[in-house]
Design a protein around this motif. Structure first.
Motif, PDB file in Angstrom:
ATOM      1  N   ILE A   1     -23.411  20.616  97.847  1.00 21.62           N
ATOM      2  CA  ILE A   1     -24.745  20.051  97.633  1.00 21.62           C
ATOM      3  C   ILE A   1     -24.636  18.549  97.377  1.00 21.62           C
ATOM      4  O   ILE A   1     -23.646  18.078  96.808  1.00 21.62           O
ATOM      5  CB  ILE A   1     -25.497  20.720  96.474  1.00 21.62           C
ATOM      6  CG1 ILE A   1     -24.735  20.560  95.151  1.00 21.62           C
ATOM      7  CG2 ILE A   1     -25.774  22.177  96.763  1.00 21.62           C
ATOM      8  CD1 ILE A   1     -25.584  20.842  93.924  1.00 21.62           C
ATOM      9  N   HIS A   2     -25.667  17.828  97.785  1.00 24.59           N
ATOM     10  CA  HIS A   2     -25.684  16.378  97.585  1.00 24.59           C
ATOM     11  C   HIS A   2     -27.078  15.944  97.117  1.00 24.59           C
ATOM     12  O   HIS A   2     -27.989  15.774  97.938  1.00 24.59           O
ATOM     13  CB  HIS A   2     -25.293  15.647  98.872  1.00 24.59           C
ATOM     14  CG  HIS A   2     -23.915  16.017  99.333  1.00 24.59           C
ATOM     15  ND1 HIS A   2     -22.778  15.664  98.631  1.00 24.59           N
ATOM     16  CD2 HIS A   2     -23.492  16.735 100.390  1.00 24.59           C
ATOM     17  CE1 HIS A   2     -21.717  16.149  99.250  1.00 24.59           C
ATOM     18  NE2 HIS A   2     -22.118  16.805 100.316  1.00 24.59           N
ATOM     19  N   PRO A   3     -27.268  15.773  95.810  1.00 19.31           N
ATOM     20  CA  PRO A   3     -28.557  15.281  95.306  1.00 19.31           C
ATOM     21  C   PRO A   3     -28.685  13.778  95.567  1.00 19.31           C
ATOM     22  O   PRO A   3     -28.026  12.966  94.919  1.00 19.31           O
ATOM     23  CB  PRO A   3     -28.502  15.592  93.810  1.00 19.31           C
ATOM     24  CG  PRO A   3     -27.049  15.721  93.487  1.00 19.31           C
ATOM     25  CD  PRO A   3     -26.342  16.149  94.739  1.00 19.31           C
TER      26      PRO A   3
ATOM     27  N   HIS B   1     -27.796   6.819  96.385  1.00 17.17           N
ATOM     28  CA  HIS B   1     -26.486   7.490  96.423  1.00 17.17           C
ATOM     29  C   HIS B   1     -26.596   8.958  96.044  1.00 17.17           C
ATOM     30  O   HIS B   1     -27.556   9.383  95.404  1.00 17.17           O
ATOM     31  CB  HIS B   1     -25.525   6.785  95.454  1.00 17.17           C
ATOM     32  CG  HIS B   1     -26.001   6.797  94.023  1.00 17.17           C
ATOM     33  ND1 HIS B   1     -25.624   7.775  93.134  1.00 17.17           N
ATOM     34  CD2 HIS B   1     -26.832   5.958  93.342  1.00 17.17           C
ATOM     35  CE1 HIS B   1     -26.198   7.534  91.958  1.00 17.17           C
ATOM     36  NE2 HIS B   1     -26.939   6.453  92.052  1.00 17.17           N
ATOM     37  N   CYS B   2     -25.558   9.697  96.428  1.00 19.06           N
ATOM     38  CA  CYS B   2     -25.424  11.065  95.934  1.00 19.06           C
ATOM     39  C   CYS B   2     -25.151  11.009  94.445  1.00 19.06           C
ATOM     40  O   CYS B   2     -24.350  10.197  93.974  1.00 19.06           O
ATOM     41  CB  CYS B   2     -24.280  11.780  96.650  1.00 19.06           C
ATOM     42  SG  CYS B   2     -23.996  13.433  95.962  1.00 19.06           S
ATOM     43  N   HIS B   3     -25.824  11.897  93.700  1.00 16.42           N
ATOM     44  CA  HIS B   3     -25.665  11.867  92.245  1.00 16.42           C
ATOM     45  C   HIS B   3     -24.633  12.861  91.720  1.00 16.42           C
ATOM     46  O   HIS B   3     -24.509  13.056  90.510  1.00 16.42           O
ATOM     47  CB  HIS B   3     -27.003  12.030  91.528  1.00 16.42           C
ATOM     48  CG  HIS B   3     -27.090  11.176  90.298  1.00 16.42           C
ATOM     49  ND1 HIS B   3     -26.333  11.412  89.173  1.00 16.42           N
ATOM     50  CD2 HIS B   3     -27.798  10.048  90.048  1.00 16.42           C
ATOM     51  CE1 HIS B   3     -26.605  10.497  88.264  1.00 16.42           C
ATOM     52  NE2 HIS B   3     -27.477   9.654  88.767  1.00 16.42           N
TER      53      HIS B   3
ATOM     54  N   THR C   1     -18.727  12.152  91.482  1.00 16.62           N
ATOM     55  CA  THR C   1     -17.396  12.158  92.114  1.00 16.62           C
ATOM     56  C   THR C   1     -17.493  12.047  93.638  1.00 16.62           C
ATOM     57  O   THR C   1     -16.481  11.953  94.315  1.00 16.62           O
ATOM     58  CB  THR C   1     -16.631  13.446  91.741  1.00 16.62           C
ATOM     59  OG1 THR C   1     -17.519  14.564  91.905  1.00 16.62           O
ATOM     60  CG2 THR C   1     -16.129  13.386  90.311  1.00 16.62           C
ATOM     61  N   HIS C   2     -18.697  12.066  94.182  1.00 16.76           N
ATOM     62  CA  HIS C   2     -18.901  11.827  95.617  1.00 16.76           C
ATOM     63  C   HIS C   2     -19.249  10.364  95.882  1.00 16.76           C
ATOM     64  O   HIS C   2     -19.546   9.997  97.023  1.00 16.76           O
ATOM     65  CB  HIS C   2     -20.048  12.683  96.178  1.00 16.76           C
ATOM     66  CG  HIS C   2     -19.877  14.159  95.992  1.00 16.76           C
ATOM     67  ND1 HIS C   2     -20.830  15.082  96.358  1.00 16.76           N
ATOM     68  CD2 HIS C   2     -18.834  14.871  95.482  1.00 16.76           C
ATOM     69  CE1 HIS C   2     -20.399  16.307  96.072  1.00 16.76           C
ATOM     70  NE2 HIS C   2     -19.193  16.207  95.525  1.00 16.76           N
ATOM     71  N   ALA C   3     -19.279   9.551  94.815  1.00 21.26           N
ATOM     72  CA  ALA C   3     -19.871   8.214  94.968  1.00 21.26           C
ATOM     73  C   ALA C   3     -19.125   7.094  94.252  1.00 21.26           C
ATOM     74  O   ALA C   3     -19.302   5.931  94.608  1.00 21.26           O
ATOM     75  CB  ALA C   3     -21.317   8.245  94.473  1.00 21.26           C
TER      76      ALA C   3
HETATM   77 CU   LIG Z   1     -22.679  14.468  97.050  1.00 15.93          CU
END
Ligand SMILES: [Cu+2]
Length: 336
Positions: A261-263, A313-315, A318-320
């Motif tokens: 998932i990517h919020p 950005h993705c919240h 660790t993806h950002a």
């Molecule tokens: Cu993400």
């Protein structure tokens, strides 16, 4: 439509004009998502100085690249016509793809780009997609969200044999349900899709009055895992900002082709969510974070009422961002 702004204009819009000289003194060095063990080993004071410098260097690369990579926003595939039928040719190949310059990775691509080229048709159009497989692996193409006859659904051993190396398969259907959809591999998909076998498939409504008014139309394909955390096949600082003018209504189509998932969080301005998986919502809603699960699409409108450079950005942090700076699923909305 948005205009391409100069770096000076961007810095001004970003409120960073005074910081330009300072930023220019840094040596650009792309951040890495790996932990900052080296910097941390220097002790608290050294770690903080290095960490800040690496964050700054990444932002500088992003700012300097603003507006310079229009291909980031996708390449539309031009069909040929066979009578009334729009014919699209797709070739699957094993390629090297640079999520960031100088770091090629083994990828699988439609027509040599990640994401694959955008296929855009109108409701009611007869469509033919001719898929040539030149990869080492067999594959198949599923038109995700598009209502098609069962035999065109693209699932090996359920609706068709796999398209083996050197073979061609032809998909044919009428575009019936308008909206933001996708096409992607449905064979060894956890590898093939995360390596790049994916693309936007957009059906415009037959009655254009059904579309919300928008000054610009952007697609953001989210992906993760094999090629890392990416927006449109690129990792920050090599993503592109959305460049808008004050008062613009910007449409964004989110498409999650990843496994996570990517919020997607936009600073400063609400997002008006008006469609889910291509279907208009009975009650559009505003939010600042749109949580996009694998396979989902959301269509939003952002009214650009506040000037400035707004982080976007993705919240899942660790993806950002890491101690080396921002990376992965980060961009900005810059309103001049
Ligand atoms: Cu993400």
């Amino acid at each position: 439509m948005t205009e391409i702004v100069t770096r000076r204009g961007f810095l001004k819009a970003a409120g960073l004009a005074g910081a330009g000289a300072t930023l220019a003194a840094c040596t650009p060095k792309p951040p890495s998502p790996t932990p900052a063990s080296t910097a941390m080993a220097m002790g608290p004071a050294g770690a903080i100085a290095d960490m800040d410098a690496e964050h700054e260097a990444g932002v500088k690369i992003f700012l300097e690249g603003a507006g310079k990579d229009p291909a980031f926003w996708g390449t539309r595939l031009t069909p040929t016509m066979d009578g009334d039928t729009k014919v699209f040719e797709i070739t699957c190949q094993d390629i090297q793809w640079e999520v960031q310059p100088g770091a090629p990775a083994a990828a699988m691509a439609y027509n040599r780009i990640v994401p694959g080229p955008e296929i855009r048709v109108r409701e009611g159009d007869p469509v033919r997609v001719v898929v040539h497989n030149q990869m080492a692996q067999s594959t198949a193409v599923h038109f995700h969200g598009v209502i098609v006859p069962n035999a065109m659904d693209g699932v090996p051993y359920v609706t068709q044999p796999p398209i083996k190396t050197g073979e061609t398969f032809t998909y044919e259907f009428t575009a019936r349900n308008p909206g933001s959809h996708m096409y992607h591999s449905h064979h060894n998909a956890a590898e093939q899709v995360t390596r790049g076998l994916l693309g936007p498939f957009i059906i415009e409504p037959g009655d254009s009055a059904q579309e919300p008014a928008a000054d610009a139309d952007y697609t953001l394909v989210l992906n993760d895992t094999t090629l890392g955390f990416t927006l449109n096949g690129r990792s920050f600082p090599y993503t592109q900002p959305i460049l808008a003018n004050l008062g613009d209504r910007v449409r964004i189509r989110y498409m999650n082709e990843g496994l996570l998932i990517h919020p997607m969080h936009l600073h400063g301005l609400p997002q008006l969510v008006f469609a889910k998986d291509g279907w208009p919502l009975p009650q559009p809603y505003r939010c600042d974070t749109v949580n996009v699960a694998p396979g989902e699409r959301y269509d939003v409108i952002v009214e650009c009422s506040e000037p400035g450079a707004w982080a976007f950005h993705c919240h899942v942090l660790t993806h950002a961002e890491s101690a080396h700076g921002m990376f992965g699923m980060v961009t900005a909305l810059v309103i001049s």
